[in-house]
Design a protein around this motif. Sequence first.
Motif, short mmCIF file in Angstrom:
data_model
loop_
_atom_site.label_atom_id
_atom_site.label_comp_id
_atom_site.label_asym_id
_atom_site.label_seq_id
_atom_site.Cartn_x
_atom_site.Cartn_y
_atom_site.Cartn_z
N PHE A 179 50.44 28.20 77.31
CA PHE A 179 51.27 27.44 76.36
C PHE A 179 51.39 26.00 76.85
CE2 PHE A 179 52.78 31.85 76.27
CZ PHE A 179 52.60 32.15 74.93
N PRO A 180 50.38 25.17 76.61
CA PRO A 180 50.37 23.81 77.16
C PRO A 180 51.53 22.92 76.69
CG PRO A 180 48.27 24.34 76.11
CD PRO A 180 49.16 25.50 75.90
N ALA A 181 52.10 23.21 75.55
CA ALA A 181 53.21 22.38 75.03
C ALA A 181 54.57 22.89 75.48
CB ALA A 181 53.15 22.34 73.50
N MET A 182 54.60 23.95 76.27
CA MET A 182 55.87 24.55 76.67
C MET A 182 56.70 23.60 77.51
SD MET A 182 56.51 27.92 78.97
CE MET A 182 58.15 28.41 79.42
N ARG A 183 58.01 23.58 77.20
CA ARG A 183 58.97 22.86 78.02
C ARG A 183 60.31 23.56 77.88
NH1 ARG A 183 61.91 18.68 75.78
NH2 ARG A 183 61.71 17.52 77.69
N VAL A 184 61.17 23.37 78.87
CA VAL A 184 62.50 23.97 78.85
C VAL A 184 63.54 22.86 78.77
CG1 VAL A 184 61.88 26.10 80.03
CG2 VAL A 184 62.50 24.12 81.38
N VAL A 185 64.60 23.15 78.00
CA VAL A 185 65.66 22.17 77.80
C VAL A 185 66.99 22.85 78.08
CG1 VAL A 185 66.77 20.63 76.13
CG2 VAL A 185 64.29 21.00 76.02
N ALA A 186 67.72 22.33 79.05
CA ALA A 186 69.01 22.91 79.42
C ALA A 186 70.01 22.76 78.29
CB ALA A 186 69.55 22.24 80.68
#
Length: 120
Positions: A58-65
Motif C-alpha cells: 500500500f504505497p499511499a498508506m499513512r497514519v494520522v493520530a
Amino acid sequence: MTTREEAGALVLRMQECFNTRQFDQAAELFTPDFLNHPLGATGFEAGKEAWVQIVARFPAMRVVADDILIDGDKVAIRSSVEGMAAPGSDLWPVLIEIFRLDNGRLAETWGVTEGPDPRH
C-alpha cells in the motif's frame, strides 16, 4: 521520567518516520529490546520489516493520530489509516496502539486494527 509532552511527541515522531518512509531514523526511538506483541518479536528490525512490507503493498498508506492518551509510562494512540481502503469502500481502517516507554524511548507495544480489511 518522560514528560507528557515528550511522550506525545515520541509517538508522533514515530508516525512521521513511517509516513515519510524514513524507517532507519525511527530506530533511535525504540529501546534495543523493544517488544512488539502483535508481531511476537523483539527488536526494532522486525517492526521495520513489517513497515517495509505494508508500504510495498500500500504505497499511499499513512497514519494520522486522532487521539493520544498518556498515563504514566503508557501512551495510547488511535490513528486513522489512510491510503488502504477496501476496494469499493470509502471506509478507512483505524489503528489502536498502546506503547510502554522506558527512559524516553518506546519499549513495548500492543495494537489492534479495526475496520474494513483492505485485503478482501
